[in-house]
Design a protein around this motif. Sequence first.
Motif, mmCIF file in Angstrom:
data_model
loop_
_atom_site.group_PDB
_atom_site.id
_atom_site.type_symbol
_atom_site.label_atom_id
_atom_site.label_comp_id
_atom_site.label_asym_id
_atom_site.label_seq_id
_atom_site.Cartn_x
_atom_site.Cartn_y
_atom_site.Cartn_z
ATOM 1 N N LEU A 63 0.860 -1.173 0.000
ATOM 2 C CA LEU A 63 0.000 0.000 0.000
ATOM 3 C C LEU A 63 0.899 1.225 0.000
ATOM 4 O O LEU A 63 1.773 1.349 0.852
ATOM 5 C CB LEU A 63 -0.907 0.010 1.225
ATOM 6 C CG LEU A 63 -2.056 1.008 1.164
ATOM 7 C CD1 LEU A 63 -3.271 0.438 1.880
ATOM 8 C CD2 LEU A 63 -1.674 2.342 1.737
ATOM 9 N N SER A 65 0.953 5.383 0.057
ATOM 10 C CA SER A 65 0.074 6.473 0.455
ATOM 11 C C SER A 65 0.814 7.799 0.436
ATOM 12 O O SER A 65 1.999 7.864 0.757
ATOM 13 C CB SER A 65 -0.460 6.207 1.870
ATOM 14 O OG SER A 65 -1.312 7.252 2.279
ATOM 15 N N SER A 66 0.089 8.843 0.040
ATOM 16 C CA SER A 66 0.609 10.214 0.095
ATOM 17 C C SER A 66 -0.549 11.129 0.473
ATOM 18 O O SER A 66 -1.678 10.676 0.658
ATOM 19 C CB SER A 66 1.184 10.632 -1.259
ATOM 20 O OG SER A 66 0.144 10.924 -2.170
ATOM 21 N N TRP A 70 -3.835 7.184 -2.494
ATOM 22 C CA TRP A 70 -3.207 5.949 -2.055
ATOM 23 C C TRP A 70 -3.570 4.857 -3.039
ATOM 24 O O TRP A 70 -4.575 4.956 -3.755
ATOM 25 C CB TRP A 70 -3.585 5.580 -0.618
ATOM 26 C CG TRP A 70 -5.023 5.227 -0.378
ATOM 27 C CD1 TRP A 70 -6.026 6.073 -0.014
ATOM 28 C CD2 TRP A 70 -5.615 3.936 -0.470
ATOM 29 N NE1 TRP A 70 -7.202 5.393 0.126
ATOM 30 C CE2 TRP A 70 -6.979 4.067 -0.145
ATOM 31 C CE3 TRP A 70 -5.135 2.667 -0.786
ATOM 32 C CZ2 TRP A 70 -7.865 2.998 -0.155
ATOM 33 C CZ3 TRP A 70 -6.018 1.589 -0.793
ATOM 34 C CH2 TRP A 70 -7.355 1.773 -0.467
#
Length: 163
Positions: A63, A65-66, A70
């Motif tokens: 996974l 994410s930012s 995501w």
Amino acid sequence: MRILGLAGWSGAGKTTLLKGLIPELRGRGLRVSTVKHAHHAFDVDVPGKDSHTHREAGAEQVLVSSANRWALMTELRGAPEPPLAELLARLNTVDIVLIEGFKRDSHPKIEVHRAANGKPWLHPDDPRVLAVAADVAPAALPHAHLDDIPAVADLVLRFAEPL
């Protein structure tokens, strides 16, 4: 949540049509998601990125994410591709999900057809094709021209079915 597929041969204009349909439907106040069937060799990850390194090392899921988005990548590692229903169940609830590809699956569809491709129509052999978006009109089904995005959006809203 309602679903409707856009099915047709490669080069018929499915992606181009979706590019116009998504903002048209959003402009009508609808929340839209898509599911796209891709070729076997597609990848959303690139060598040199940490996420790619994690997958190559054997992680089953990665996974990323930012603050902007995501993404969850799941390696099948020889397991069969999940059926469309399972993929749809993973989506957040929205007003409508447009499905590109999966032309052999049994969900409601609009056939996207371009005469210049020389490919046969899908609808004579698929009872789940309920309408057509094409540059030529078939005799038996509701239809809109490929370039008439508002008219195709009307067909989408008419024929989309609850999931």
